[in-house]
Scaffold this motif. Structure first.
Motif, mmCIF file in Angstrom:
data_model
loop_
_atom_site.group_PDB
_atom_site.id
_atom_site.type_symbol
_atom_site.label_atom_id
_atom_site.label_comp_id
_atom_site.label_asym_id
_atom_site.label_seq_id
_atom_site.Cartn_x
_atom_site.Cartn_y
_atom_site.Cartn_z
ATOM 1 N N MET A 1 0.828 -1.213 0.000
ATOM 2 C CA MET A 1 0.000 0.000 0.000
ATOM 3 C C MET A 1 0.862 1.263 0.000
ATOM 4 O O MET A 1 0.511 2.264 -0.616
ATOM 5 N N LEU A 2 2.006 1.205 0.695
ATOM 6 C CA LEU A 2 2.907 2.357 0.729
ATOM 7 C C LEU A 2 3.441 2.660 -0.669
ATOM 8 O O LEU A 2 3.508 3.823 -1.087
ATOM 9 N N GLN A 3 3.793 1.623 -1.399
ATOM 10 C CA GLN A 3 4.300 1.807 -2.757
ATOM 11 C C GLN A 3 3.212 2.360 -3.669
ATOM 12 O O GLN A 3 3.480 3.208 -4.533
ATOM 13 N N THR A 4 1.980 1.894 -3.473
ATOM 14 C CA THR A 4 0.857 2.405 -4.268
ATOM 15 C C THR A 4 0.671 3.899 -4.041
ATOM 16 O O THR A 4 0.497 4.675 -4.985
ATOM 17 N N ALA A 5 0.713 4.302 -2.770
ATOM 18 C CA ALA A 5 0.569 5.722 -2.442
ATOM 19 C C ALA A 5 1.701 6.534 -3.052
ATOM 20 O O ALA A 5 1.479 7.627 -3.596
ATOM 21 N N ALA A 6 2.913 6.018 -2.969
ATOM 22 C CA ALA A 6 4.065 6.732 -3.522
ATOM 23 C C ALA A 6 3.934 6.896 -5.031
ATOM 24 O O ALA A 6 4.266 7.952 -5.584
ATOM 25 N N THR A 7 3.429 5.877 -5.697
ATOM 26 C CA THR A 7 3.250 5.945 -7.151
ATOM 27 C C THR A 7 2.230 7.018 -7.517
ATOM 28 O O THR A 7 2.424 7.788 -8.465
ATOM 29 N N ILE A 8 1.138 7.085 -6.756
ATOM 30 C CA ILE A 8 0.111 8.101 -7.012
ATOM 31 C C ILE A 8 0.691 9.499 -6.822
ATOM 32 O O ILE A 8 0.487 10.399 -7.643
ATOM 33 N N ILE A 9 1.425 9.695 -5.734
ATOM 34 C CA ILE A 9 2.005 11.010 -5.449
ATOM 35 C C ILE A 9 3.048 11.381 -6.500
ATOM 36 O O ILE A 9 3.093 12.515 -6.982
ATOM 37 N N ARG A 10 3.870 10.416 -6.880
ATOM 38 C CA ARG A 10 4.934 10.674 -7.853
ATOM 39 C C ARG A 10 4.368 11.052 -9.218
ATOM 40 O O ARG A 10 4.922 11.902 -9.922
ATOM 41 N N SER A 11 3.256 10.438 -9.593
ATOM 42 C CA SER A 11 2.681 10.692 -10.918
ATOM 43 C C SER A 11 1.719 11.874 -10.932
ATOM 44 O O SER A 11 1.303 12.326 -11.996
ATOM 45 N N SER A 12 1.376 12.384 -9.750
ATOM 46 C CA SER A 12 0.427 13.493 -9.672
ATOM 47 C C SER A 12 1.045 14.783 -10.201
ATOM 48 O O SER A 12 2.226 15.059 -10.004
ATOM 49 N N ARG A 13 0.212 15.579 -10.856
ATOM 50 C CA ARG A 13 0.629 16.903 -11.325
ATOM 51 C C ARG A 13 -0.139 18.015 -10.611
ATOM 52 O O ARG A 13 0.223 19.176 -10.709
ATOM 53 N N ARG A 14 -1.203 17.637 -9.904
ATOM 54 C CA ARG A 14 -2.011 18.627 -9.178
ATOM 55 C C ARG A 14 -2.403 18.029 -7.822
ATOM 56 O O ARG A 14 -3.574 17.779 -7.552
ATOM 57 N N LEU A 15 -1.401 17.822 -6.983
ATOM 58 C CA LEU A 15 -1.618 17.223 -5.669
ATOM 59 C C LEU A 15 -2.030 18.289 -4.656
ATOM 60 O O LEU A 15 -1.374 19.316 -4.511
ATOM 61 N N VAL A 16 -3.121 18.028 -3.959
ATOM 62 C CA VAL A 16 -3.580 18.895 -2.876
ATOM 63 C C VAL A 16 -3.544 18.085 -1.581
ATOM 64 O O VAL A 16 -3.899 16.899 -1.570
ATOM 65 N N VAL A 17 -3.100 18.710 -0.502
ATOM 66 C CA VAL A 17 -2.990 18.046 0.797
ATOM 67 C C VAL A 17 -3.960 18.704 1.773
ATOM 68 O O VAL A 17 -4.032 19.932 1.861
ATOM 69 N N LYS A 197 -12.357 14.700 -8.286
ATOM 70 C CA LYS A 197 -12.471 13.535 -9.152
ATOM 71 C C LYS A 197 -11.146 12.777 -9.188
ATOM 72 O O LYS A 197 -11.027 11.754 -9.857
ATOM 73 N N GLY A 198 -10.162 13.306 -8.455
ATOM 74 C CA GLY A 198 -8.851 12.682 -8.418
ATOM 75 C C GLY A 198 -8.796 11.522 -7.439
ATOM 76 O O GLY A 198 -9.785 11.164 -6.794
ATOM 77 N N LYS A 199 -7.626 10.956 -7.299
ATOM 78 C CA LYS A 199 -7.430 9.820 -6.404
ATOM 79 C C LYS A 199 -7.321 10.310 -4.962
ATOM 80 O O LYS A 199 -6.776 11.380 -4.694
#
Length: 233
Positions: A1-17, A197-199
């Motif tokens: 799951m950690l790797q999945t999260a990292a992949t999503i963050i790495r590929s994101s271009r419009r990440l909001v926290v 609509k994002g992840k």
């Protein structure tokens, strides 16, 4: 799951926290919502109110003075630093925070919307004139005679419209929203993650009952998990 999260963050271009009290707990800031974090065993929902400000100012003033003085001993933890680095690298578009402690800014984040205001600025309750921290701490009144208060959102007050609109606009346009350290119980901020609509990703020490609405749930402390993610992104 950690790797999945990292992949999503790495590929994101419009990440909001979106961050809540759990993001600051690792820095030594009490969450003030659980009994273990209550001040003098008093539920903050009975003192962080307009009613207390106007009807029991001595208690209101003591509560916020204690919080302000405690924050002077607090610095951002390494997870805060990770978020600051991600913004500088162009990875984060915006942080929308329910926290009033200003730790994101101290860690280097500039694109921050404070949904519940800031305990680092002050104003008069009557005329809204800005005031200095020292004036509040020593119990001065405004020149109009009004009582001074931190510029935070008290229970029962509405959120600052500009901060809300900016957070909502960013989340609606986001391709990923990372929620950190919130039980998702406080309305209306708890609705923000579902406006995208994002992840959706969630980091929290406890289950919230909303995990099924997130594509990725990492259970644990904010500092530890952000450091682990930073190594992978």
């Amino acid at each position: 799951m950690l790797q999945t999260a990292a992949t999503i963050i790495r590929s994101s271009r419009r990440l909001v926290v979106l961050t809540g009290a759990g993001c600051s707990v690792d820095a030594g800031v009490p969450d003030f919502r659980s009994p273990s974090g209550w001040w003098r065993q008093i539920n903050p929902q009975t003192v962080a109110t307009v009613e207390a400000l106007e009807g029991n100012y001595e208690l209101f003033h003591a509560f916020y003075s204690a919080r302000i003085n405690h924050l002077k001993q607090v610095t951002p933890h390494m997870g805060h630093d990770v978020l600051g680095g991600w913004e500088q690298a162009g990875r984060i578009q915006l942080i929308a925070t329910q926290n009033v402690d200003g730790l994101h800014q101290l860690a280097g984040n500039k694109q921050v919307e404070e949904l519940h205001g800031s305990i680092r600025s002050f104003r008069c309750q009557r005329c809204s004139e800005p005031a200095k921290e020292e004036a509040f701490l020593v119990g001065e009144a405004c020149r109009c005679g009004g009582r001074l208060r931190p510029d935070v959102v008290l229970f029962g007050e509405g959120l600052p419209q500009q901060a809300w609109n900016a957070a909502l606009q960013a989340i609606e346009a986001a391709d990923a929203v990372l929620v950190i350290g919130t039980s998702l119980q406080v309305y209306p901020a708890n609705q923000l993650p579902y406006m995208t609509k994002g992840k959706l990703l969630l980091i929290n020490k406890e289950e919230t009952g909303s995990e099924h609405r997130f594509g990725c749930f990492l259970q644990g402390g904010a500092e530890e998990l952000l450091l682990q993610l930073d190594k992978l992104v």
